[in-house]
Design a protein around this motif. Structure first.
Motif, PDB file in Angstrom:
ATOM      1  N   ALA A   1     -13.292   6.605  41.049  1.00 45.78           N
ATOM      2  CA  ALA A   1     -12.898   6.864  39.668  1.00 45.78           C
ATOM      3  C   ALA A   1     -12.005   8.107  39.648  1.00 45.78           C
ATOM      4  N   GLN A   2     -10.876   8.028  38.966  1.00 46.34           N
ATOM      5  CA  GLN A   2      -9.917   9.126  38.972  1.00 46.34           C
ATOM      6  C   GLN A   2      -9.249   9.266  37.606  1.00 46.34           C
ATOM      7  N   ARG A   3      -8.752  10.474  37.386  1.00 45.81           N
ATOM      8  CA  ARG A   3      -7.931  10.748  36.209  1.00 45.81           C
ATOM      9  C   ARG A   3      -6.469  10.661  36.624  1.00 45.81           C
ATOM     10  N   PHE A   4      -5.662  10.012  35.782  1.00 44.46           N
ATOM     11  CA  PHE A   4      -4.243   9.835  36.089  1.00 44.46           C
ATOM     12  C   PHE A   4      -3.386  10.358  34.948  1.00 44.46           C
ATOM     13  N   ALA A   5      -2.280  11.007  35.318  1.00 49.19           N
ATOM     14  CA  ALA A   5      -1.206  11.298  34.374  1.00 49.19           C
ATOM     15  C   ALA A   5      -0.172  10.195  34.555  1.00 49.19           C
TER      16      ALA A   5
ATOM     17  N   GLU B   1      13.602  -4.340  27.066  1.00 49.05           N
ATOM     18  CA  GLU B   1      12.957  -3.227  26.365  1.00 49.05           C
ATOM     19  C   GLU B   1      11.436  -3.349  26.334  1.00 49.05           C
ATOM     20  N   ASP B   2      10.895  -4.351  26.977  1.00 48.01           N
ATOM     21  CA  ASP B   2       9.441  -4.533  26.996  1.00 48.01           C
ATOM     22  C   ASP B   2       8.797  -3.635  28.053  1.00 48.01           C
ATOM     23  N   PRO B   3       7.687  -2.959  27.733  1.00 50.28           N
ATOM     24  CA  PRO B   3       6.963  -2.172  28.744  1.00 50.28           C
ATOM     25  C   PRO B   3       6.401  -3.092  29.829  1.00 50.28           C
ATOM     26  N   VAL B   4       6.583  -2.698  31.076  1.00 47.65           N
ATOM     27  CA  VAL B   4       6.117  -3.542  32.179  1.00 47.65           C
ATOM     28  C   VAL B   4       5.308  -2.779  33.221  1.00 47.65           C
ATOM     29  N   CYS B   5       5.409  -1.446  33.228  1.00 50.51           N
ATOM     30  CA  CYS B   5       4.890  -0.698  34.371  1.00 50.51           C
ATOM     31  C   CYS B   5       4.517   0.718  33.947  1.00 50.51           C
ATOM     32  N   ASP B   6       3.455   1.254  34.552  1.00 52.53           N
ATOM     33  CA  ASP B   6       3.101   2.664  34.399  1.00 52.53           C
ATOM     34  C   ASP B   6       3.426   3.399  35.694  1.00 52.53           C
ATOM     35  N   VAL B   7       4.096   4.525  35.580  1.00 55.34           N
ATOM     36  CA  VAL B   7       4.305   5.439  36.704  1.00 55.34           C
ATOM     37  C   VAL B   7       3.192   6.481  36.617  1.00 55.34           C
ATOM     38  N   ALA B   8       2.355   6.565  37.648  1.00 56.43           N
ATOM     39  CA  ALA B   8       1.134   7.362  37.526  1.00 56.43           C
ATOM     40  C   ALA B   8       0.876   8.224  38.759  1.00 56.43           C
ATOM     41  N   PHE B   9       0.266   9.419  38.493  1.00 57.27           N
ATOM     42  CA  PHE B   9      -0.149  10.330  39.560  1.00 57.27           C
ATOM     43  C   PHE B   9      -1.626  10.677  39.339  1.00 57.27           C
TER      44      PHE B   9
ATOM     45  N   GLU C   1       2.931   2.870  41.056  1.00 62.24           N
ATOM     46  CA  GLU C   1       3.454   2.072  39.962  1.00 62.24           C
ATOM     47  C   GLU C   1       2.410   1.004  39.657  1.00 62.24           C
ATOM     48  N   ILE C   2       1.988   0.903  38.412  1.00 57.86           N
ATOM     49  CA  ILE C   2       0.960  -0.057  38.002  1.00 57.86           C
ATOM     50  C   ILE C   2       1.637  -1.132  37.149  1.00 57.86           C
ATOM     51  N   TYR C   3       1.550  -2.378  37.618  1.00 56.44           N
ATOM     52  CA  TYR C   3       2.273  -3.478  36.968  1.00 56.44           C
ATOM     53  C   TYR C   3       1.317  -4.282  36.079  1.00 56.44           C
TER      54      TYR C   3
ATOM     55  N   GLN D   1      14.087   0.282  32.490  1.00 59.89           N
ATOM     56  CA  GLN D   1      13.922   1.590  33.124  1.00 59.89           C
ATOM     57  C   GLN D   1      13.394   1.504  34.548  1.00 59.89           C
ATOM     58  N   VAL D   2      12.969   0.320  34.976  1.00 61.00           N
ATOM     59  CA  VAL D   2      12.503   0.170  36.360  1.00 61.00           C
ATOM     60  C   VAL D   2      13.665   0.307  37.337  1.00 61.00           C
ATOM     61  N   ALA D   3      14.894   0.109  36.848  1.00 62.00           N
ATOM     62  CA  ALA D   3      16.067   0.223  37.709  1.00 62.00           C
ATOM     63  C   ALA D   3      16.262   1.669  38.156  1.00 62.00           C
ATOM     64  N   HIS D   4      16.911   1.826  39.320  1.00 60.75           N
ATOM     65  CA  HIS D   4      17.253   3.149  39.838  1.00 60.75           C
ATOM     66  C   HIS D   4      18.487   3.640  39.085  1.00 60.75           C
ATOM     67  N   PRO D   5      18.591   4.915  38.625  1.00 62.14           N
ATOM     68  CA  PRO D   5      17.659   6.004  38.882  1.00 62.14           C
ATOM     69  C   PRO D   5      16.699   6.293  37.722  1.00 62.14           C
ATOM     70  N   GLN D   6      16.676   5.420  36.704  1.00 65.77           N
ATOM     71  CA  GLN D   6      15.786   5.692  35.584  1.00 65.77           C
ATOM     72  C   GLN D   6      14.343   5.842  36.036  1.00 65.77           C
ATOM     73  N   LEU D   7      13.943   5.025  37.008  1.00 69.36           N
ATOM     74  CA  LEU D   7      12.564   5.109  37.483  1.00 69.36           C
ATOM     75  C   LEU D   7      12.303   6.450  38.173  1.00 69.36           C
ATOM     76  N   MET D   8      13.320   6.951  38.869  1.00 70.64           N
ATOM     77  CA  MET D   8      13.198   8.267  39.497  1.00 70.64           C
ATOM     78  C   MET D   8      12.959   9.341  38.443  1.00 70.64           C
ATOM     79  N   ALA D   9      13.682   9.222  37.327  1.00 67.89           N
ATOM     80  CA  ALA D   9      13.504  10.190  36.250  1.00 67.89           C
ATOM     81  C   ALA D   9      12.099  10.111  35.664  1.00 67.89           C
ATOM     82  N   ALA D  10      11.536   8.903  35.611  1.00 66.68           N
ATOM     83  CA  ALA D  10      10.169   8.749  35.109  1.00 66.68           C
ATOM     84  C   ALA D  10       9.172   9.471  36.008  1.00 66.68           C
ATOM     85  N   PHE D  11       9.307   9.301  37.321  1.00 68.37           N
ATOM     86  CA  PHE D  11       8.423   9.998  38.252  1.00 68.37           C
ATOM     87  C   PHE D  11       8.548  11.510  38.080  1.00 68.37           C
ATOM     88  N   GLU D  12       9.784  11.994  37.965  1.00 67.97           N
ATOM     89  CA  GLU D  12       9.993  13.430  37.848  1.00 67.97           C
ATOM     90  C   GLU D  12       9.471  13.965  36.515  1.00 67.97           C
ATOM     91  N   ALA D  13       9.562  13.141  35.457  1.00 65.13           N
ATOM     92  CA  ALA D  13       9.036  13.575  34.161  1.00 65.13           C
ATOM     93  C   ALA D  13       7.534  13.777  34.232  1.00 65.13           C
TER      94      ALA D  13
END
Length: 291
Positions: free
Chosen positions: A226-230, A280-288, A268-270, A238-250
């Motif tokens: 069990a873990q906490r994720f941001a 424009e539909d949400p498809v994925c969470d970028v998580a740490f 990446e959680i699909y 936004q999954v395309a490069h480099p938008q996805l890179m910006a998501a990770f950095e954000a």
């Protein structure tokens, strides 16, 4: 075999490399290069003198090779175009140029992204992403790990998750959204590795399945604590490069700003049907994972 430059010239007339170069409007040096590259072979090479002779009918191929090389086309694709010829060759060229335009569009977007970073507009770019936290429960996952470069990654993710979801049928079924963990950077220079993961219901059945796989393709079973994720949610566009890179950095910037620490590999959680989703539909969470 003889050279016939004084009489009528037909497609079968043999010309010296100098005469042929003049007709093709190319240098002898270029023709020797095309020969070495396997793109334009002389019709005859004198065994004693080593002189090269070309048929007059090869002029069009020589000019075509020269023009295709100006497109920075790989040698194998040039050979494919000239061998196909006609409409088939035009189709090969069209497919190649579509790939070039796609790559240029991605590079243009990347250049704009890098301009933003260099000019200090990071916060403006990161402002597109809302970061939140979530507590995820313990889960059993079956996984497949591979060292993979960026251009191979999308195809591998789709194939590996497909294999794991099929395997999940023997493990009590899929219990949560599949995800990919990145143990190290995946780019054109760095090959990860990346790890595809599918949560399943039955740990004992999963371990039996993994044994039956014989660790093929690096398959394993792991119990995720069990873990906490941001995380931030991204759209299909936004999954395309480099938008996805910006998501990770954000997300990374948000974690640092909250005084938290990263507690493991990012992922990446699909959670959506990729094929059915619109841009424009949400498809994925970028998580740490954080602590």
């Amino acid at each position: 075999m003889t050279e016939d430059e004084d009489g009528p010239v037909t497609d079968d007339t043999l010309l010296t490399i100098g005469a042929f170069a003049a007709r093709a409007r190319l240098s002898a040096k270029a023709l020797r290069l095309y020969d070495r590259l396997g793109l334009l072979t002389p019709a005859h090479v004198d065994e004693v003198s080593g002189y090269r002779y070309y048929r007059a009918g090869q002029v069009e191929r020589a000019r075509l090779v020269a023009l295709l090389r100006q497109l920075d086309m790989p040698l194998a694709r040039i050979a494919e175009v000239v061998e196909a010829g006609g409409v088939a060759g035009a189709d090969v060229l069209a497919a190649y140029w579509a790939e070039v335009e796609t790559r240029l569009a991605g590079q243009r977007t990347l250049a704009e992204y890098l301009r933003g970073r260099l000019s200090g507009r990071n916060s403006e770019m990161y402002g597109k992403f809302v970061v939140e936290t979530v507590e995820l429960p313990e889960q059993v996952v079956i996984t497949e790990t591979r060292h993979v470069l960026a251009d191979e990654l999308p195809a591998w993710i789709g194939a590996s998750l497909g294999r794991l979801e099929e395997g999940a049928r023997e493990c009590g079924g899929v219990t949560a959204a599949p995800f990919v963990r990145y143990h190290s950077e995946v780019s054109m220079e760095s090959d990860g590795p990346a790890e595809s993961c599918v949560p399943v219901a039955d740990e004992a059945a999963a371990r039996a399945w993994a044994v039956a796989q014989g660790r093929v393709r690096g398959t394993e079973v792991r119990v995720e604590p069990a873990q906490r994720f941001a995380y931030t949610r991204v759209t299909k566009a936004q999954v395309a490069h480099p938008q996805l890179m910006a998501a990770f950095e954000a997300v990374e910037e948000w974690i640092a700003g909250q005084g938290l620490e990263q507690a493991g590999p990012c992922r990446e959680i699909y959670f959506a049907d990729w094929d059915a989703a619109g841009p424009e539909d949400p498809v994925c969470d970028v998580a740490f994972p954080v602590k």
